[in-house]
Motif scaffolding. Structure first.
Motif, PDB file in Angstrom:
ATOM      1  N   VAL A  28       0.834  -1.205   0.000  1.00  0.00           N
ATOM      2  CA  VAL A  28       0.000   0.000   0.000  1.00  0.00           C
ATOM      3  C   VAL A  28       0.867   1.254   0.000  1.00  0.00           C
ATOM      4  CG1 VAL A  28      -1.753   1.306   1.265  1.00  0.00           C
ATOM      5  CG2 VAL A  28      -1.872  -1.203   1.187  1.00  0.00           C
ATOM      6  N   MET A  29       1.786   1.323   0.947  1.00  0.00           N
ATOM      7  CA  MET A  29       2.611   2.522   1.080  1.00  0.00           C
ATOM      8  C   MET A  29       3.813   2.512   0.129  1.00  0.00           C
ATOM      9  SD  MET A  29       0.680   3.869   3.296  1.00  0.00           S
ATOM     10  CE  MET A  29       1.525   5.359   3.815  1.00  0.00           C
ATOM     11  N   CYS A  30       4.097   1.359  -0.467  1.00  0.00           N
ATOM     12  CA  CYS A  30       5.224   1.180  -1.410  1.00  0.00           C
ATOM     13  C   CYS A  30       6.566   1.483  -0.748  1.00  0.00           C
ATOM     14  CB  CYS A  30       5.030   2.019  -2.669  1.00  0.00           C
ATOM     15  SG  CYS A  30       3.536   1.577  -3.577  1.00  0.00           S
ATOM     16  N   TRP A  31       6.686   1.102   0.505  1.00  0.00           N
ATOM     17  CA  TRP A  31       7.934   1.286   1.230  1.00  0.00           C
ATOM     18  C   TRP A  31       8.787   0.043   1.097  1.00  0.00           C
ATOM     19  CZ3 TRP A  31       5.425   3.188   6.421  1.00  0.00           C
ATOM     20  CH2 TRP A  31       4.933   4.495   6.239  1.00  0.00           C
ATOM     21  N   LYS A  32      10.074   0.207   1.287  1.00  0.00           N
ATOM     22  CA  LYS A  32      11.032  -0.896   1.255  1.00  0.00           C
ATOM     23  C   LYS A  32      11.787  -0.921   2.579  1.00  0.00           C
ATOM     24  CE  LYS A  32      11.238  -1.321  -3.600  1.00  0.00           C
ATOM     25  NZ  LYS A  32       9.982  -1.922  -3.773  1.00  0.00           N
ATOM     26  N   ARG A  33      12.203  -2.118   2.958  1.00  0.00           N
ATOM     27  CA  ARG A  33      13.014  -2.263   4.181  1.00  0.00           C
ATOM     28  C   ARG A  33      14.435  -1.791   3.913  1.00  0.00           C
ATOM     29  NH1 ARG A  33      11.451  -6.235   8.241  1.00  0.00           N
ATOM     30  NH2 ARG A  33       9.390  -7.008   7.719  1.00  0.00           N
ATOM     31  N   HIS A  34      15.011  -1.148   4.921  1.00  0.00           N
ATOM     32  CA  HIS A  34      16.395  -0.679   4.804  1.00  0.00           C
ATOM     33  C   HIS A  34      17.038  -0.730   6.182  1.00  0.00           C
ATOM     34  CE1 HIS A  34      19.842   1.582   3.435  1.00  0.00           C
ATOM     35  NE2 HIS A  34      19.632   2.489   4.373  1.00  0.00           N
ATOM     36  N   LYS A  35      18.248  -1.250   6.214  1.00  0.00           N
ATOM     37  CA  LYS A  35      18.997  -1.273   7.476  1.00  0.00           C
ATOM     38  C   LYS A  35      20.341  -0.584   7.228  1.00  0.00           C
ATOM     39  CE  LYS A  35      20.554  -4.178  11.240  1.00  0.00           C
ATOM     40  NZ  LYS A  35      21.811  -3.538  11.454  1.00  0.00           N
ATOM     41  N   PRO A  36      20.426   0.673   7.647  1.00  0.00           N
ATOM     42  CA  PRO A  36      21.691   1.391   7.458  1.00  0.00           C
ATOM     43  C   PRO A  36      22.825   0.674   8.206  1.00  0.00           C
ATOM     44  CG  PRO A  36      19.932   2.903   8.099  1.00  0.00           C
ATOM     45  CD  PRO A  36      19.410   1.506   8.280  1.00  0.00           C
ATOM     46  N   GLU A  37      23.991   0.703   7.577  1.00  0.00           N
ATOM     47  CA  GLU A  37      25.161   0.117   8.245  1.00  0.00           C
ATOM     48  C   GLU A  37      25.353   0.802   9.589  1.00  0.00           C
ATOM     49  OE1 GLU A  37      28.767  -0.204   5.977  1.00  0.00           O
ATOM     50  OE2 GLU A  37      27.609  -0.422   4.126  1.00  0.00           O
ATOM     51  N   SER A  38      25.743   0.031  10.527  1.00  0.00           N
ATOM     52  CA  SER A  38      26.038   0.467  11.903  1.00  0.00           C
ATOM     53  C   SER A  38      24.786   0.868  12.697  1.00  0.00           C
ATOM     54  CB  SER A  38      27.074   1.600  11.945  1.00  0.00           C
ATOM     55  OG  SER A  38      26.503   2.833  11.573  1.00  0.00           O
ATOM     56  N   TRP A  39      23.608   0.729  12.104  1.00  0.00           N
ATOM     57  CA  TRP A  39      22.385   0.977  12.855  1.00  0.00           C
ATOM     58  C   TRP A  39      21.848  -0.359  13.338  1.00  0.00           C
ATOM     59  CZ3 TRP A  39      18.725   5.334  10.920  1.00  0.00           C
ATOM     60  CH2 TRP A  39      19.469   6.513  10.726  1.00  0.00           C
ATOM     61  N   GLU A  40      21.218  -0.332  14.462  1.00  0.00           N
ATOM     62  CA  GLU A  40      20.737  -1.572  15.064  1.00  0.00           C
ATOM     63  C   GLU A  40      19.440  -2.075  14.430  1.00  0.00           C
ATOM     64  OE1 GLU A  40      19.227  -2.865  19.433  1.00  0.00           O
ATOM     65  OE2 GLU A  40      21.030  -1.634  19.350  1.00  0.00           O
ATOM     66  N   ASN A  41      18.564  -1.182  14.009  1.00  0.00           N
ATOM     67  CA  ASN A  41      17.232  -1.581  13.568  1.00  0.00           C
ATOM     68  C   ASN A  41      16.993  -1.348  12.086  1.00  0.00           C
ATOM     69  OD1 ASN A  41      16.372  -2.262  16.242  1.00  0.00           O
ATOM     70  ND2 ASN A  41      16.263  -0.074  16.660  1.00  0.00           N
ATOM     71  N   GLU A  42      15.987  -2.063  11.550  1.00  0.00           N
ATOM     72  CA  GLU A  42      15.546  -1.880  10.179  1.00  0.00           C
ATOM     73  C   GLU A  42      14.506  -0.772  10.120  1.00  0.00           C
ATOM     74  OE1 GLU A  42      15.118  -5.446   7.137  1.00  0.00           O
ATOM     75  OE2 GLU A  42      14.105  -5.845   9.023  1.00  0.00           O
ATOM     76  N   TYR A  43      14.462  -0.071   8.986  1.00  0.00           N
ATOM     77  CA  TYR A  43      13.506   1.022   8.799  1.00  0.00           C
ATOM     78  C   TYR A  43      12.776   0.857   7.479  1.00  0.00           C
ATOM     79  CZ  TYR A  43      15.630   3.306  12.746  1.00  0.00           C
ATOM     80  OH  TYR A  43      16.057   3.587  14.010  1.00  0.00           O
ATOM     81  N   TRP A  44      11.551   1.391   7.442  1.00  0.00           N
ATOM     82  CA  TRP A  44      10.836   1.502   6.179  1.00  0.00           C
ATOM     83  C   TRP A  44      11.284   2.801   5.528  1.00  0.00           C
ATOM     84  CZ3 TRP A  44       8.852  -2.657   4.468  1.00  0.00           C
ATOM     85  CH2 TRP A  44       8.206  -3.566   5.302  1.00  0.00           C
ATOM     86  N   VAL A  45      11.580   2.739   4.232  1.00  0.00           N
ATOM     87  CA  VAL A  45      11.946   3.949   3.496  1.00  0.00           C
ATOM     88  C   VAL A  45      10.976   4.119   2.332  1.00  0.00           C
ATOM     89  CG1 VAL A  45      14.386   3.886   4.126  1.00  0.00           C
ATOM     90  CG2 VAL A  45      13.650   2.753   2.050  1.00  0.00           C
ATOM     91  N   ASP A  46      10.683   5.374   2.002  1.00  0.00           N
ATOM     92  CA  ASP A  46       9.776   5.634   0.886  1.00  0.00           C
ATOM     93  C   ASP A  46      10.552   5.623  -0.425  1.00  0.00           C
ATOM     94  OD1 ASP A  46      11.074   8.084   0.715  1.00  0.00           O
ATOM     95  OD2 ASP A  46       9.354   9.258   1.384  1.00  0.00           O
ATOM     96  N   LYS A  47       9.862   5.929  -1.519  1.00  0.00           N
ATOM     97  CA  LYS A  47      10.499   5.860  -2.845  1.00  0.00           C
ATOM     98  C   LYS A  47      11.643   6.852  -3.005  1.00  0.00           C
ATOM     99  CE  LYS A  47       7.104   8.905  -4.825  1.00  0.00           C
ATOM    100  NZ  LYS A  47       5.811   9.001  -5.392  1.00  0.00           N
ATOM    101  N   ASP A  48      11.654   7.917  -2.180  1.00  0.00           N
ATOM    102  CA  ASP A  48      12.740   8.894  -2.241  1.00  0.00           C
ATOM    103  C   ASP A  48      13.896   8.524  -1.330  1.00  0.00           C
ATOM    104  OD1 ASP A  48      11.276  10.504  -4.025  1.00  0.00           O
ATOM    105  OD2 ASP A  48      10.199  11.426  -2.359  1.00  0.00           O
ATOM    106  N   GLY A  49      13.767   7.411  -0.609  1.00  0.00           N
ATOM    107  CA  GLY A  49      14.824   6.966   0.287  1.00  0.00           C
ATOM    108  C   GLY A  49      14.776   7.607   1.670  1.00  0.00           C
ATOM    109  N   SER A  50      13.690   8.318   1.957  1.00  0.00           N
ATOM    110  CA  SER A  50      13.557   8.938   3.274  1.00  0.00           C
ATOM    111  C   SER A  50      13.149   7.883   4.294  1.00  0.00           C
ATOM    112  CB  SER A  50      12.487  10.034   3.251  1.00  0.00           C
ATOM    113  OG  SER A  50      12.828  11.019   2.309  1.00  0.00           O
ATOM    114  N   LEU A  51      13.809   7.897   5.441  1.00  0.00           N
ATOM    115  CA  LEU A  51      13.432   6.980   6.508  1.00  0.00           C
ATOM    116  C   LEU A  51      12.049   7.359   7.004  1.00  0.00           C
ATOM    117  CD1 LEU A  51      16.719   6.743   8.619  1.00  0.00           C
ATOM    118  CD2 LEU A  51      15.824   5.073   7.009  1.00  0.00           C
ATOM    119  N   MET A  52      11.170   6.380   7.090  1.00  0.00           N
ATOM    120  CA  MET A  52       9.800   6.661   7.496  1.00  0.00           C
ATOM    121  C   MET A  52       9.530   6.187   8.917  1.00  0.00           C
ATOM    122  SD  MET A  52       8.825   8.246   4.891  1.00  0.00           S
ATOM    123  CE  MET A  52       7.147   8.523   5.348  1.00  0.00           C
ATOM    124  N   TYR A  53       9.731   4.915   9.169  1.00  0.00           N
ATOM    125  CA  TYR A  53       9.406   4.313  10.462  1.00  0.00           C
ATOM    126  C   TYR A  53      10.386   3.184  10.739  1.00  0.00           C
ATOM    127  CZ  TYR A  53       4.690   6.317  10.590  1.00  0.00           C
ATOM    128  OH  TYR A  53       3.623   7.155  10.637  1.00  0.00           O
TER     129      TYR A  53
END
Length: 129
Positions: A28-53
């Motif tokens: 629905v939101m068209c988000w992708k999972r992303h886990k930045p290096e050296s970060w502990e948790n995974e985040y949803w990012v939008d199509k522009d690559g902005s961290l969402m949640y």
């Protein structure tokens, strides 16, 4: 969840939780999972690559604010709350993916957040498959 296409019936049978929350984020939101290096948790990012949640904190089937974010992503969304006798609550949710007023997805659920998630997911499956 298997990789086969979901049916409306399968979505309607879903319970609140991680499975439907993940599908709503992805389909629905068209988000992708992303886990930045050296970060502990995974985040949803939008199509522009902005961290969402943070992935585990986006819970549209269980959290009102997250459910409203999903509802607001549709140009037309109608939610009615019906209470017949004290405690017998039902929510009717209707969503259109465009302004043509053709073929909205309409469902009913006792839990508003879950109903919004189901309706949006069914709507996205209708147009993305």
């Amino acid at each position: 969840m298997t990789k086969t296409a979901l049916t409306r019936e399968q979505v309607l049978e879903m319970e609140p939780g991680e499975e439907i929350d993940t599908l709503v984020a992805e389909k629905v939101m068209c988000w992708k999972r992303h886990k930045p290096e050296s970060w502990e948790n995974e985040y949803w990012v939008d199509k522009d690559g902005s961290l969402m949640y943070e992935v585990k904190k986006f819970q549209p089937s269980r959290n009102k604010l997250d459910a409203w974010k999903v509802a607001e992503s549709y140009p037309i969304c109608r939610i009615e709350r019906h209470e017949i006798f004290v405690g017998n609550v039902n929510h009717e949710i209707e969503m259109w993916s465009g302004f043509d007023y053709i073929d909205p997805v309409k469902i009913e659920d006792k839990i508003m957040e879950l109903g919004i998630s189901k309706c949006a997911l069914i709507n996205s499956l209708n147009f993305n498959n």
